[in-house]
Design an enzyme around this catalytic site. Structure first.
Site, PDB file in Angstrom:
ATOM      1  N   TRP A   1       0.838  -1.204   0.000  1.00 29.20           N
ATOM      2  CA  TRP A   1       0.000   0.000   0.000  1.00 29.20           C
ATOM      3  C   TRP A   1       0.873   1.255   0.000  1.00 29.20           C
ATOM      4  O   TRP A   1       0.534   2.259  -0.636  1.00 29.20           O
ATOM      5  CB  TRP A   1      -0.911   0.007   1.221  1.00 29.20           C
ATOM      6  CG  TRP A   1      -1.721   1.261   1.358  1.00 29.20           C
ATOM      7  CD1 TRP A   1      -2.952   1.513   0.820  1.00 29.20           C
ATOM      8  CD2 TRP A   1      -1.362   2.451   2.070  1.00 29.20           C
ATOM      9  NE1 TRP A   1      -3.383   2.773   1.156  1.00 29.20           N
ATOM     10  CE2 TRP A   1      -2.427   3.380   1.918  1.00 29.20           C
ATOM     11  CE3 TRP A   1      -0.254   2.841   2.821  1.00 29.20           C
ATOM     12  CZ2 TRP A   1      -2.409   4.648   2.489  1.00 29.20           C
ATOM     13  CZ3 TRP A   1      -0.234   4.103   3.385  1.00 29.20           C
ATOM     14  CH2 TRP A   1      -1.302   4.987   3.219  1.00 29.20           C
ATOM     15  N   HIS A   2       1.989   1.210   0.705  1.00 25.94           N
ATOM     16  CA  HIS A   2       2.844   2.391   0.806  1.00 25.94           C
ATOM     17  C   HIS A   2       3.537   2.737  -0.506  1.00 25.94           C
ATOM     18  O   HIS A   2       3.890   3.899  -0.721  1.00 25.94           O
ATOM     19  CB  HIS A   2       3.903   2.192   1.900  1.00 25.94           C
ATOM     20  CG  HIS A   2       3.398   2.435   3.280  1.00 25.94           C
ATOM     21  ND1 HIS A   2       2.708   1.483   3.994  1.00 25.94           N
ATOM     22  CD2 HIS A   2       3.463   3.530   4.078  1.00 25.94           C
ATOM     23  CE1 HIS A   2       2.391   1.980   5.183  1.00 25.94           C
ATOM     24  NE2 HIS A   2       2.827   3.213   5.260  1.00 25.94           N
ATOM     25  N   GLY A   3       3.747   1.775  -1.360  1.00 30.57           N
ATOM     26  CA  GLY A   3       4.429   2.098  -2.609  1.00 30.57           C
ATOM     27  C   GLY A   3       4.558   0.893  -3.506  1.00 30.57           C
ATOM     28  O   GLY A   3       4.600  -0.257  -3.041  1.00 30.57           O
TER      29      GLY A   3
ATOM     30  N   PHE B   1       2.885   8.431  -0.931  1.00 28.29           N
ATOM     31  CA  PHE B   1       2.296   7.123  -0.681  1.00 28.29           C
ATOM     32  C   PHE B   1       0.796   7.137  -0.941  1.00 28.29           C
ATOM     33  O   PHE B   1       0.164   6.113  -0.920  1.00 28.29           O
ATOM     34  CB  PHE B   1       2.559   6.668   0.751  1.00 28.29           C
ATOM     35  CG  PHE B   1       4.027   6.724   1.113  1.00 28.29           C
ATOM     36  CD1 PHE B   1       4.976   6.196   0.257  1.00 28.29           C
ATOM     37  CD2 PHE B   1       4.447   7.331   2.281  1.00 28.29           C
ATOM     38  CE1 PHE B   1       6.320   6.247   0.566  1.00 28.29           C
ATOM     39  CE2 PHE B   1       5.799   7.384   2.605  1.00 28.29           C
ATOM     40  CZ  PHE B   1       6.729   6.846   1.741  1.00 28.29           C
TER      41      PHE B   1
END
Length: 508
Positions: free
Chosen positions: A321-323, A508
Site C-alpha cells: 500500500w505504501h508504494g 504514498f
C-alpha cells in the site's frame, strides 16, 4: 498546495475560514458545501487533471453505498464485491501498473512498453476511506447519507493528501452539527497552537535533517560505516518528524473548523514492542488493516499458526500500500516477521521473570527501535541493491574510515600503532545545523511529551488523551507565555520557509 507554503497560510486558509463561518451563520449545510468545494479546489491545485477522478470516485461510491443499503439481502454481497473491485482496480491501475510492467519485463517474460501513469495525489487515502464506508454500509452501520456531508467526508482537505484514514461514524455527525459553524476562541487558540507546533516540526526539524539523507541512500552511493549510520538515523528521524508534523497540522487545521480528527501519531519510538509501535505509528491505517484485512482473513480465530500467516499477509499488503516497489514489499514483510516473532516470544515467555525485570522495558524499547530503523533502510532505499548496500555498510561492510576532520589527530592514532583512513563523512557539511538538529530531534522523540499530551486538557482529537506519567511534563494553557512562544515559533518557521518541501507521506 502545501500546508507549509505562503499561499496556504496567508491566502487559502483565511479565505476558507471566513467563507465557512459567514455561511455557517446562515445555514450549516451551506458551510459544509463551501468546505467541500474548498477541499476540491485544494486538491485541484496539485493537478487539476485528477479532479474529475476524485469527484467521480465520490459520486460512484456514494451511489454504491446507497444501493447497498437499499438492496435485497441476496444482492448486497454482489454490490459490495463490485464496488470493492472498482475501487481496488482504480488504485491498482494508477499505483501498480508501472510496477507490474517493470517486473514482467525484468523477468524477461515480455517486453511491454512502460505506461506513463502519474500517481494521483492522495488516491490511497481517499480510496481506503471509501472502502471502509462501503463495508460499513454492507454491515448496516451507516446512519448518515447526505451527499454534501459524504463529499466533505472524503475530500476534507486537512486529511485528503496524507491521512488520517477517516471513518464515517466519527466525521459525518461533526459535519452536520450547526454548533461547529460558529467561530470559537477556544478552537482557534488550540488549533493554531497545534498547527504551529506541527509547522515547526516540519520546517525547523525535518527539513534541516533532510540533507544528510539523500546522498547516503542514492543508488550506488556505497557509504562507509559512519556515513551509513548518520544517514540512517537522519532518515529515521526525518520521517518521524515529517509525519508527526503533518498529523499535528491536520489536527490543528481541523480544530479551526470545530472538527476533531482521529489521532494518527503517538510517539511511536517510545514503543517497547513492535505491536505497540503499530498502535502508535499511522494509527488510522493500522486500524484499517486490522479491521478490514487482518480480521477478514481470520485474525487469531483459527489457531496460532494461521494468526502468524494472517499477520504476514496483512503487513505484506500494508507494505505494498505504501508504494509500488519491491523495497516496500520487503519492508512490509520484515514488519510481518517482526510481529510474528513478537507474538511467539510473548507466548513462550508468558510469566517469565525476564519480562518483570526492571531493565527489560528499556532493553525492549532499544531492540524495537533498532528493528524499526533497519526496516526504514528498505523503506527509503531506491532499490533492493541500495538497501542491501546500506545495511552492509551499517555493519562496516564498506569500510570504517574516520571523518576527514580528525586528520589533525592522526599522530595520536599512530602513537598506538594505528593508521586509519581519514576520508569518511564525504557528504555531510558540519557547518550546517543538520547534526545539532538531529541530536535535538532524538531527544524530543524519546523524552519529550508529544503534542497531544501537551494539549490533553483541551481534547485535541477524537480519542481521549491521557498525559503520560513520568518524564518531562509540559501542559499548554491559553496564556500570554504560550501565545508569545507560539508566535515566536511561527515567525521562525516563516523565515525558514525558503524552499518548497513536500511531506514524505505525499508520495504514498
Amino acid at each position: 498546495m502545501l500546508f507549509n507554503s505562503f499561499a496556504f497560510l496567508f491566502f487559502y486558509l483565511p479565505v476558507v475560514l471566513a467563507g465557512y463561518f459567514w455561511l455557517g451563520q446562515r445555514q450549516a449545510r451551506w458551510a459544509a458545501a463551501w468546505l467541500a468545494l474548498a477541499s476540491l479546489f485544494f486538491y485541484a491545485y496539485w493537478d487539476s487533471r485528477y479532479l474529475p477522478l476524485l469527484t467521480a470516485s465520490i459520486c460512484v461510491n456514494y451511489g454504491c453505498g446507497r444501493a447497498l443499503v437499499a438492496a435485497a439481502p441476496a444482492l448486497r454481497k454482489p454490490w459490495l464485491a463490485g464496488a470493492l473491485c472498482a475501487n481496488l482496480g482504480l488504485l491498482a491501475y494508477y499505483k501498480y501498473a508501472n510496477f507490474f510492467v517493470d517486473t514482467v519485463n525484468s523477468l524477461g517474460a515480455a517486453h511491454w512498453a512502460v505506461p506513463n501513469i502519474v500517481l494521483p495525489v492522495g488516491i490511497s487515502f481517499f480510496t481506503f476511506t471509501q472502502i471502509a464506508f462501503l463495508v460499513d454500509c454492507y454491515r448496516g452501520e451507516v446512519r448518515e447519507y447526505r451527499f454534501i456531508h459524504y463529499a466533505l467526508f472524503v475530500s476534507y482537505f486537512p486529511h485528503l493528501i496524507a491521512g488520517p484514514v477517516l471513518h464515517h461514524k466519527d466525521m459525518m455527525p461533526q459535519f452536520a452539527d450547526p454548533a461547529n459553524c460558529r467561530p470559537l476562541a477556544a478552537n482557534f487558540a488550540v488549533g493554531l497552537s497545534i498547527f504551529v507546533i506541527g509547522l515547526a516540526k516540519k520546517v525547523l526539524i525535518a527539513d534541516n535533517i533532510a540533507p544528510m539523507v539523500g546522498p547516503v541512500f542514492a543508488a550506488g552511493a556505497q557509504p562507509q560505516l559512519l556515513e551509513a549510520w548518520l544517514g540512517t538515523l537522519a532518515y529515521t528521524f526525518q520521517l518521524y518528524f515529517d509525519f508527526s508534523a503533518y498529523s499535528d497540522m491536520a489536527i490543528g487545521l481541523s480544530r479551526l473548523f470545530g472538527v476533531k480528527l482521529p489521532l494518527n501519531f503517538n510517539s511511536p519510538y517510545k514503543a517497547t514492542d513492535i505491536s505497540a509501535f503499530w498502535r502508535r505509528w499511522h494509527m488510522s491505517l493500522s486500524r484499517f488493516l486490522r479491521d478490514y484485512l487482518y480480521i477478514a482473513l481470520g485474525g487469531s480465530r483459527a489457531g496460532r499458526l494461521r494468526r502468524y500467516r494472517n499477520l504476514l499477509l496483512t503487513m505484506l499488503l500494508g507494505g505494498l500500500w505504501h508504494g509500488a516497489g519491491w523495497t516496500f514489499v520487503v519492508w512490509g514483510g520484515l514488519h510481518g516477521i517482526y510481529l510474528v516473532i513478537h507474538h511467539a516470544w510473548a507466548y513462550l515467555m508468558a510469566g517469565s521473570a525476564l519480562r518483570r525485570a526492571r531493565w527489560w522495558p528499556a532493553a525492549a524499547g532499544a531492540i524495537t527501535f533498532v528493528a524499526v530503523m533497519l526496516g526504514w533502510v528498505c523503506f527509503r532505499a531506491a532499490d533492493l541493491a541500495s538497501a542491501v548496500d546500506v545495511l552492509g555498510a551499517l555493519a562496516g561492510g564498506n569500510g570504517i574510515s574516520l571523518p576527514r576532520g580528525l586528520q589533525a589527530q592522526a599522530h595520536y592514532f599512530a602513537a598506538v600503532g594505528l593508521a586509519p583512513q581519514f576520508d569518511g563523512i564525504r557528504w555531510i557539511d558540519f557547518s550546517t545545523p543538520a547534526i545539532p538538529v538531529l541530536m535535538v530531534a532524538m531527544l524530543l522523540a524519546f523524552f519529550a511529551p508529544n503534542t497531544q499530551e501537551i494539549f490533553f486538557r483541551y481534547e485535541p482529537c477524537i480519542e481521549r488523551i491521557v498525559q503520560a506519567r513520568g518524564g518531562l511534563a509540559v501542559v499548554w494553557s491559553p496564556s500570554k507565555r504560550w501565545s508569545l512562544a507560539c508566535a515566536t515559533l511561527f515567525i521562525a518557521c516563516v523565515f525558514g520557509m525558503n524552499r518548497v518541501t513536500e511531506f514524505l507521506y505525499f508520495q504514498f
